[in-house]
Design a protein around this motif. Structure first.
Motif, PDB file in Angstrom:
ATOM      1  N   ALA A 192       0.831  -1.208   0.000  1.00  0.00           N
ATOM      2  CA  ALA A 192       0.000   0.000   0.000  1.00  0.00           C
ATOM      3  C   ALA A 192       0.870   1.264   0.000  1.00  0.00           C
ATOM      4  O   ALA A 192       1.958   1.286   0.578  1.00  0.00           O
ATOM      5  N   ASP A 193       0.352   2.308  -0.661  1.00  0.00           N
ATOM      6  CA  ASP A 193       1.107   3.564  -0.727  1.00  0.00           C
ATOM      7  C   ASP A 193       1.419   4.103   0.665  1.00  0.00           C
ATOM      8  O   ASP A 193       2.513   4.647   0.890  1.00  0.00           O
ATOM      9  N   GLU A 194       0.462   3.976   1.589  1.00  0.00           N
ATOM     10  CA  GLU A 194       0.653   4.492   2.950  1.00  0.00           C
ATOM     11  C   GLU A 194       1.837   3.815   3.639  1.00  0.00           C
ATOM     12  O   GLU A 194       2.558   4.439   4.429  1.00  0.00           O
ATOM     13  N   VAL A 195       2.031   2.534   3.327  1.00  0.00           N
ATOM     14  CA  VAL A 195       3.149   1.783   3.908  1.00  0.00           C
ATOM     15  C   VAL A 195       4.440   2.103   3.173  1.00  0.00           C
ATOM     16  O   VAL A 195       5.491   2.341   3.789  1.00  0.00           O
ATOM     17  N   GLN A 196       4.376   2.132   1.846  1.00  0.00           N
ATOM     18  CA  GLN A 196       5.579   2.339   1.041  1.00  0.00           C
ATOM     19  C   GLN A 196       6.205   3.717   1.256  1.00  0.00           C
ATOM     20  O   GLN A 196       7.428   3.876   1.164  1.00  0.00           O
ATOM     21  N   GLU A 197       5.386   4.703   1.562  1.00  0.00           N
ATOM     22  CA  GLU A 197       5.933   6.027   1.865  1.00  0.00           C
ATOM     23  C   GLU A 197       6.801   5.978   3.121  1.00  0.00           C
ATOM     24  O   GLU A 197       7.856   6.626   3.198  1.00  0.00           O
ATOM     25  N   LEU A 198       6.362   5.194   4.098  1.00  0.00           N
ATOM     26  CA  LEU A 198       7.144   5.043   5.326  1.00  0.00           C
ATOM     27  C   LEU A 198       8.402   4.217   5.091  1.00  0.00           C
ATOM     28  O   LEU A 198       9.460   4.499   5.661  1.00  0.00           O
ATOM     29  N   ILE A 199       8.287   3.200   4.237  1.00  0.00           N
ATOM     30  CA  ILE A 199       9.455   2.381   3.917  1.00  0.00           C
ATOM     31  C   ILE A 199      10.503   3.216   3.187  1.00  0.00           C
ATOM     32  O   ILE A 199      11.713   3.052   3.401  1.00  0.00           O
ATOM     33  N   GLU A 200      10.048   4.126   2.322  1.00  0.00           N
ATOM     34  CA  GLU A 200      10.991   5.006   1.632  1.00  0.00           C
ATOM     35  C   GLU A 200      11.750   5.868   2.636  1.00  0.00           C
ATOM     36  O   GLU A 200      12.962   6.085   2.500  1.00  0.00           O
ATOM     37  N   GLU A 201      11.050   6.351   3.660  1.00  0.00           N
ATOM     38  CA  GLU A 201      11.716   7.126   4.717  1.00  0.00           C
ATOM     39  C   GLU A 201      12.699   6.249   5.479  1.00  0.00           C
ATOM     40  O   GLU A 201      13.796   6.693   5.856  1.00  0.00           O
ATOM     41  N   LEU A 202      12.343   4.991   5.680  1.00  0.00           N
ATOM     42  CA  LEU A 202      13.239   4.054   6.363  1.00  0.00           C
ATOM     43  C   LEU A 202      14.538   3.876   5.576  1.00  0.00           C
ATOM     44  O   LEU A 202      15.635   3.898   6.147  1.00  0.00           O
ATOM     45  N   PHE A 203      14.423   3.714   4.259  1.00  0.00           N
ATOM     46  CA  PHE A 203      15.606   3.553   3.426  1.00  0.00           C
ATOM     47  C   PHE A 203      16.411   4.854   3.342  1.00  0.00           C
ATOM     48  O   PHE A 203      17.638   4.828   3.251  1.00  0.00           O
ATOM     49  N   THR A 204      15.703   5.980   3.369  1.00  0.00           N
ATOM     50  CA  THR A 204      16.398   7.268   3.367  1.00  0.00           C
ATOM     51  C   THR A 204      17.269   7.410   4.607  1.00  0.00           C
ATOM     52  O   THR A 204      18.439   7.830   4.527  1.00  0.00           O
ATOM     53  N   THR A 243       8.003  -9.292  10.251  1.00  0.00           N
ATOM     54  CA  THR A 243       7.732  -9.987   8.989  1.00  0.00           C
ATOM     55  C   THR A 243       7.043  -9.051   7.999  1.00  0.00           C
ATOM     56  O   THR A 243       7.383  -9.008   6.812  1.00  0.00           O
ATOM     57  N   PHE A 244       6.079  -8.281   8.487  1.00  0.00           N
ATOM     58  CA  PHE A 244       5.374  -7.319   7.648  1.00  0.00           C
ATOM     59  C   PHE A 244       6.344  -6.277   7.086  1.00  0.00           C
ATOM     60  O   PHE A 244       6.318  -5.976   5.882  1.00  0.00           O
ATOM     61  N   VAL A 245       7.188  -5.724   7.953  1.00  0.00           N
ATOM     62  CA  VAL A 245       8.133  -4.695   7.519  1.00  0.00           C
ATOM     63  C   VAL A 245       9.103  -5.270   6.491  1.00  0.00           C
ATOM     64  O   VAL A 245       9.443  -4.607   5.500  1.00  0.00           O
ATOM     65  N   GLN A 246       9.542  -6.510   6.695  1.00  0.00           N
ATOM     66  CA  GLN A 246      10.437  -7.157   5.733  1.00  0.00           C
ATOM     67  C   GLN A 246       9.763  -7.327   4.376  1.00  0.00           C
ATOM     68  O   GLN A 246      10.369  -7.090   3.323  1.00  0.00           O
ATOM     69  N   GLN A 247       8.488  -7.716   4.395  1.00  0.00           N
ATOM     70  CA  GLN A 247       7.734  -7.859   3.144  1.00  0.00           C
ATOM     71  C   GLN A 247       7.592  -6.508   2.448  1.00  0.00           C
ATOM     72  O   GLN A 247       7.719  -6.416   1.221  1.00  0.00           O
ATOM     73  N   ALA A 248       7.340  -5.473   3.224  1.00  0.00           N
ATOM     74  CA  ALA A 248       7.205  -4.136   2.646  1.00  0.00           C
ATOM     75  C   ALA A 248       8.532  -3.661   2.063  1.00  0.00           C
ATOM     76  O   ALA A 248       8.570  -3.026   0.998  1.00  0.00           O
ATOM     77  N   CYS A 249       9.646  -3.990   2.732  1.00  0.00           N
ATOM     78  CA  CYS A 249      10.970  -3.615   2.223  1.00  0.00           C
ATOM     79  C   CYS A 249      11.295  -4.372   0.940  1.00  0.00           C
ATOM     80  O   CYS A 249      11.845  -3.799  -0.013  1.00  0.00           O
ATOM     81  N   ASP A 250      10.956  -5.656   0.907  1.00  0.00           N
ATOM     82  CA  ASP A 250      11.197  -6.458  -0.297  1.00  0.00           C
ATOM     83  C   ASP A 250      10.421  -5.884  -1.487  1.00  0.00           C
ATOM     84  O   ASP A 250      10.955  -5.781  -2.601  1.00  0.00           O
ATOM     85  N   TYR A 251       9.163  -5.518  -1.248  1.00  0.00           N
ATOM     86  CA  TYR A 251       8.344  -4.937  -2.319  1.00  0.00           C
ATOM     87  C   TYR A 251       8.959  -3.623  -2.796  1.00  0.00           C
ATOM     88  O   TYR A 251       9.040  -3.363  -4.009  1.00  0.00           O
ATOM     89  N   TYR A 252       9.421  -2.806  -1.850  1.00  0.00           N
ATOM     90  CA  TYR A 252      10.027  -1.514  -2.190  1.00  0.00           C
ATOM     91  C   TYR A 252      11.264  -1.718  -3.065  1.00  0.00           C
ATOM     92  O   TYR A 252      11.440  -1.043  -4.094  1.00  0.00           O
ATOM     93  N   LYS A 254      12.031  -4.306  -4.921  1.00  0.00           N
ATOM     94  CA  LYS A 254      11.659  -4.848  -6.234  1.00  0.00           C
ATOM     95  C   LYS A 254      11.174  -3.724  -7.149  1.00  0.00           C
ATOM     96  O   LYS A 254      11.500  -3.694  -8.340  1.00  0.00           O
ATOM     97  N   GLN A 255      10.400  -2.808  -6.595  1.00  0.00           N
ATOM     98  CA  GLN A 255       9.907  -1.688  -7.385  1.00  0.00           C
ATOM     99  C   GLN A 255      11.055  -0.803  -7.868  1.00  0.00           C
ATOM    100  O   GLN A 255      10.998  -0.198  -8.935  1.00  0.00           O
TER     101      GLN A 255
END
Length: 262
Positions: A192-204, A243-252, A254-255
């Motif tokens: 979800a976009d709401e999750v991926q925006e946070l994951i992007e901040e995590l990677f930043t 596990t959820f955060v790892q899945q969200a990071c993997d999706y990020y 891959k994108q």
């Protein structure tokens, strides 16, 4: 009879020594039982005699106790004393400085906690606890990470957190990010976009610490996964949330084309 080496005018009964030192006779006997402070002489009848020189180790005990050292630890320190008085004092000074550094970390953790709560009034308790623990044990964590990352990376981390304002800002951002992630986990899927925006901040934030060398980061991550983490590393997330955060990071990733399904 008191030996000749102990000048009679210097010898004091336990009562006299108690009055001079301000420490009760009961406490002096307790220190003797613990092996922390023995009288200079005990007569055949069991009377205890002290000298002014006995004030030095007694003052060391009082100082260490005041600084919060457990009695068992003080006892071990006193029994391990060897060499000259100067060597003993230097060894105890080193122990006290180590204690002071630990107290400084606790004070910093509390200062950061207050500052974070000024911004995040409803911070998730597990995130709050994680940040406090991380600040207190940051030196241990950095020492451990220095075994996994290049010296250049470790030097960059040290420089980044040598600035108190930057470190506080980092902890505020971390608190807000982890709190937000915990809020969205139960409401959205990992992509979800709401999750991926946070994951992007995590990677930043990860890039700010480790730089853009993802190969080094991935190698370190693989090594961390392959071994049991030391107890001074904790997580703000439950195993299910991780596990959820790892899945969200993997999706990020891959994108971004950094990893593939193959």
């Amino acid at each position: 009879m008191v030996p000749e080496v102990m000048e009679m005018e210097k010898a004091m009964s336990i009562g006299q020594f108690s009055k001079l030192s301000g420490v009760s006779q009961r406490t002096l006997r307790f220190y003797e039982e613990k092996g922390m402070l023995r009288p200079s002489y005990v007569s055949e009848s069991g009377r205890r005699y002290y000298t002014p020189e006995d004030l030095i180790p007694l003052q060391q005990i009082i100082t260490l106790k005041y600084l919060g050292f457990p009695l068992d630890e003080i006892s071990q320190m006193m029994q391990r004393q060897t060499g000259s008085l100067k060597d003993t004092l230097l060894a105890q000074k080193q122990a006290i400085e180590q204690k002071r550094r630990a107290l400084d970390q606790i004070i910093k953790a509390l200062d950061h906690a207050v500052a974070i709560l000024d911004v995040e009034e409803s911070l998730d308790p597990s995130v709050f606890s994680f940040l406090i623990h991380s600040i207190i044990s940051e030196n241990q964590q950095l020492e451990y990470l220095s075994q996994l990352f290049p010296e250049q990376t470790i030097d960059h981390i040290k420089q980044l957190f040598s600035d108190k304002d930057k470190e506080l800002d980092w902890n505020k951002r971390s608190a807000a990010l982890f709190h937000s992630l915990k809020q969205v986990i139960s409401r959205y899927p990992p992509e979800a976009d709401e999750v991926q925006e946070l994951i992007e901040e995590l990677f930043t934030m990860a890039r700010e610490i480790f730089g853009d060398n993802w190969q080094v980061l991935n190698e370190a991550a693989d090594q961390l996964e392959a071994e049991e983490m030391p107890g001074f590393f904790t997580s703000p997330f439950t195993p299910e949330e991780e596990t959820f955060v790892q899945q969200a990071c993997d999706y990020y990733m891959k994108q971004k084309g950094w990893i593939t399904d193959a």
